[in-house]
Each structure stands twice: as structure tokens, then as C-alpha cells.
Design a protein around this motif. Structure first.
Motif, mmCIF file in Angstrom:
data_model
loop_
_atom_site.group_PDB
_atom_site.id
_atom_site.type_symbol
_atom_site.label_atom_id
_atom_site.label_comp_id
_atom_site.label_asym_id
_atom_site.label_seq_id
_atom_site.Cartn_x
_atom_site.Cartn_y
_atom_site.Cartn_z
ATOM 1 N N GLY A 1 -16.191 48.884 20.321
ATOM 2 C CA GLY A 1 -15.363 48.105 19.404
ATOM 3 C C GLY A 1 -16.235 47.116 18.657
ATOM 4 O O GLY A 1 -17.435 46.987 18.945
ATOM 5 N N ILE A 2 -15.649 46.445 17.689
ATOM 6 C CA ILE A 2 -16.411 45.464 16.888
ATOM 7 C C ILE A 2 -15.497 44.300 16.526
ATOM 8 O O ILE A 2 -14.368 44.516 16.094
ATOM 9 C CB ILE A 2 -16.947 46.106 15.576
ATOM 10 C CG1 ILE A 2 -17.960 47.212 15.892
ATOM 11 C CG2 ILE A 2 -17.553 45.051 14.659
ATOM 12 C CD1 ILE A 2 -18.481 47.957 14.671
ATOM 13 N N ASN A 3 -15.977 43.079 16.701
ATOM 14 C CA ASN A 3 -15.274 41.893 16.195
ATOM 15 C C ASN A 3 -15.923 41.455 14.883
ATOM 16 O O ASN A 3 -17.153 41.360 14.803
ATOM 17 C CB ASN A 3 -15.370 40.715 17.165
ATOM 18 C CG ASN A 3 -14.585 40.932 18.439
ATOM 19 O OD1 ASN A 3 -15.161 41.031 19.517
ATOM 20 N ND2 ASN A 3 -13.285 40.991 18.330
ATOM 21 N N ASN B 93 -16.738 47.483 29.163
ATOM 22 C CA ASN B 93 -17.032 46.605 30.297
ATOM 23 C C ASN B 93 -18.005 45.475 29.954
ATOM 24 O O ASN B 93 -18.687 44.951 30.838
ATOM 25 C CB ASN B 93 -17.572 47.410 31.494
ATOM 26 C CG ASN B 93 -16.620 48.524 31.893
ATOM 27 O OD1 ASN B 93 -15.420 48.307 31.990
ATOM 28 N ND2 ASN B 93 -17.151 49.736 32.091
ATOM 29 N N GLY B 94 -18.116 45.137 28.668
ATOM 30 C CA GLY B 94 -18.992 44.038 28.258
ATOM 31 C C GLY B 94 -18.329 42.709 28.541
ATOM 32 O O GLY B 94 -17.163 42.647 28.948
ATOM 33 N N PRO B 95 -19.059 41.600 28.310
ATOM 34 C CA PRO B 95 -18.502 40.277 28.584
ATOM 35 C C PRO B 95 -17.326 39.950 27.664
ATOM 36 O O PRO B 95 -17.208 40.518 26.580
ATOM 37 C CB PRO B 95 -19.674 39.328 28.313
ATOM 38 C CG PRO B 95 -20.593 40.093 27.431
ATOM 39 C CD PRO B 95 -20.406 41.540 27.743
ATOM 40 N N ARG B 96 -16.461 39.022 28.105
ATOM 41 C CA ARG B 96 -15.300 38.601 27.320
ATOM 42 C C ARG B 96 -15.771 37.584 26.283
ATOM 43 O O ARG B 96 -16.019 36.423 26.605
ATOM 44 C CB ARG B 96 -14.271 37.985 28.268
ATOM 45 C CG ARG B 96 -12.939 37.670 27.628
ATOM 46 C CD ARG B 96 -11.910 37.320 28.704
ATOM 47 N NE ARG B 96 -10.597 37.110 28.116
ATOM 48 C CZ ARG B 96 -10.089 35.907 27.854
ATOM 49 N NH1 ARG B 96 -10.775 34.813 28.126
ATOM 50 N NH2 ARG B 96 -8.891 35.801 27.316
ATOM 51 N N ILE B 97 -15.939 38.028 25.056
ATOM 52 C CA ILE B 97 -16.335 37.118 23.981
ATOM 53 C C ILE B 97 -15.290 37.204 22.876
ATOM 54 O O ILE B 97 -14.491 38.125 22.847
ATOM 55 C CB ILE B 97 -17.755 37.435 23.432
ATOM 56 C CG1 ILE B 97 -17.900 38.919 23.124
ATOM 57 C CG2 ILE B 97 -18.837 36.994 24.386
ATOM 58 C CD1 ILE B 97 -19.253 39.312 22.558
ATOM 59 N N VAL B 98 -15.300 36.233 21.964
ATOM 60 C CA VAL B 98 -14.306 36.140 20.895
ATOM 61 C C VAL B 98 -12.899 36.245 21.497
ATOM 62 O O VAL B 98 -12.126 37.160 21.190
ATOM 63 C CB VAL B 98 -14.513 37.212 19.805
ATOM 64 C CG1 VAL B 98 -13.722 36.837 18.550
ATOM 65 C CG2 VAL B 98 -15.979 37.386 19.446
ATOM 66 N N ALA B 99 -12.574 35.325 22.387
ATOM 67 C CA ALA B 99 -11.277 35.363 23.076
ATOM 68 C C ALA B 99 -10.728 33.948 23.222
ATOM 69 O O ALA B 99 -11.490 32.986 23.176
ATOM 70 C CB ALA B 99 -11.456 35.992 24.452
ATOM 71 N N TRP B 100 -9.432 33.820 23.351
ATOM 72 C CA TRP B 100 -8.822 32.501 23.572
ATOM 73 C C TRP B 100 -7.621 32.650 24.481
ATOM 74 O O TRP B 100 -7.100 33.742 24.657
ATOM 75 C CB TRP B 100 -8.397 31.854 22.247
ATOM 76 C CG TRP B 100 -7.472 32.694 21.419
ATOM 77 C CD1 TRP B 100 -6.121 32.759 21.499
ATOM 78 C CD2 TRP B 100 -7.855 33.607 20.378
ATOM 79 N NE1 TRP B 100 -5.628 33.660 20.578
ATOM 80 C CE2 TRP B 100 -6.674 34.194 19.869
ATOM 81 C CE3 TRP B 100 -9.084 33.980 19.810
ATOM 82 C CZ2 TRP B 100 -6.673 35.133 18.845
ATOM 83 C CZ3 TRP B 100 -9.084 34.923 18.782
ATOM 84 C CH2 TRP B 100 -7.894 35.481 18.308
ATOM 85 N N GLU B 101 -7.222 31.504 25.072
ATOM 86 C CA GLU B 101 -6.025 31.485 25.904
ATOM 87 C C GLU B 101 -4.817 31.378 24.977
ATOM 88 O O GLU B 101 -4.745 30.431 24.179
ATOM 89 C CB GLU B 101 -6.049 30.281 26.860
ATOM 90 C CG GLU B 101 -7.147 30.333 27.908
ATOM 91 C CD GLU B 101 -7.090 31.609 28.742
ATOM 92 O OE1 GLU B 101 -5.975 32.073 29.059
ATOM 93 O OE2 GLU B 101 -8.163 32.137 29.071
#
Ligand code: AMP
Ligand code: ZN
Length: 139
Positions: free
Chosen positions: A81-83, A109-117
Motif C-alpha cells: 500500500g502507499i500513503n 506487517n510493517g509498522p503502524r505509521i500515518v495513523a491516529w486515534e
């Protein structure tokens, strides 16, 4: 071109950078502090501090270029995927005041980046926001 702007200098080729793509209007480079493997930046060659300054003409070319880069990077890097991220202003985390768009490949399975609660949206606030923004757009 703005004299003290590092991205102006990189876009113009005055400071070397790992260039993935270049045309008359843009240079696409690898980010020096990547969030993931292949993290790239689309830099317009003209200086615009952020989205409030960018010309409609240049703005209209950014997304087609991002689409082209995404296809090439997906094939070349095998990301899942791509952000696309584009920060405007210090409060939004913009550290270099020359408009740029991040292309951030994401891997299984990469790290959780570009994410928010996720927060809450009350009915009152929903109405206020919609009315305020619609009033601005309608002028
Ligand atoms: P932003 O926080 O949206 O302003 O993003 C600025 C990005 O530029 C960061 O991800 C930095 O790692 C990256 N960066 C800063 N200087 C350079 C440079 N000389 N070459 C490549 N990337 C850079
Ligand atoms: Zn600049």
C-alpha cells in the motif's frame, strides 16, 4: 526560487539528491529520513510555501504525478500500500516550508505509521463545522 530554501536548491539540482523522476515542473527524490523503504517526496521546482500558495496549474499536476510514481514504486518495491501525506504549516508537522507531497510505501506487517486515534464528533459540532465551512466556500 527562494534563496534560503533547501528544497528549491534540491529541485533545481544545485544540491544533489537521489532523484527518482524529473520533468520541467517537478523533481521526485528519496526522503533522507524515510518513514519506510522508498519514502519519496514530490517537489515542485517553483517555490510555494504550502497549499495556500501553490498555483492551481501546479496543483493540478501533483496528483497525476503521484499516481504515476505510486504505480512505478509499487511495481519496483513490492509494497502492499502507499500513503500520500502533505503537511501544511508548523502545526501540521511541516518542517520544510516548500510545498511537497510525501509518498510513503507500506509493507505487509510493517509498522503502524500515518495513523491516529479516532475521536468523537457531536451533533452540535457537526452542524457548526458544516455551516462554517460551507459559508466560506460559498463566499
Ligand atoms: P515535512 O515534515 O512534511 O515538512 O517533511 C519534510 C521531510 O523532508 C522530512 O521527511 C525530512 O526527512 C525530509 N528532508 C529534509 N531535508 C531533506 C533533504 N536534504 N533531502 C531529502 N529529504 C529531506
Ligand atoms: Zn523552495
Amino acid at each position: 526560487m527562494k534563496d534560503d530554501c533547501i528544497f528549491c536548491k534540491i529541485a533545481a539540482g544545485e544540491i544533489p539528491a537521489a532523484t527518482l523522476y524529473e520533468d520541467d515542473d517537478f523533481r521526485v527524490i528519496l526522503d533522507l529520513g524515510p518513514a519506510s523503504r522508498g519514502h519519496a517526496l514530490i517537489l515542485p521546482k517553483e517555490h510555494y510555501a504550502d497549499i495556500s500558495e501553490i498555483s492551481e496549474e501546479t496543483a493540478g499536476k501533483v496528483l497525476p504525478l503521484a499516481k504515476k510514481m505510486c504505480a512505478a514504486m509499487k511495481a519496483a518495491l513490492g509494497c502492499a500500500g502507499i500513503n500520500l501525506v502533505q503537511n501544511n504549516g508548523e502545526a501540521a508537522g511541516q518542517t520544510v516550508r516548500h510545498f511537497h507531497m510525501h509518498i510513503i510505501p507500506r509493507y505487509e506487517n510493517g509498522p503502524r505509521i500515518v495513523a491516529w486515534e479516532p475521536g468523537d464528533l457531536s451533533d452540535d459540532d457537526k452542524i457548526q463545522i458544516v455551516e462554517a465551512v460551507r459559508a466560506q466556500i460559498q463566499g
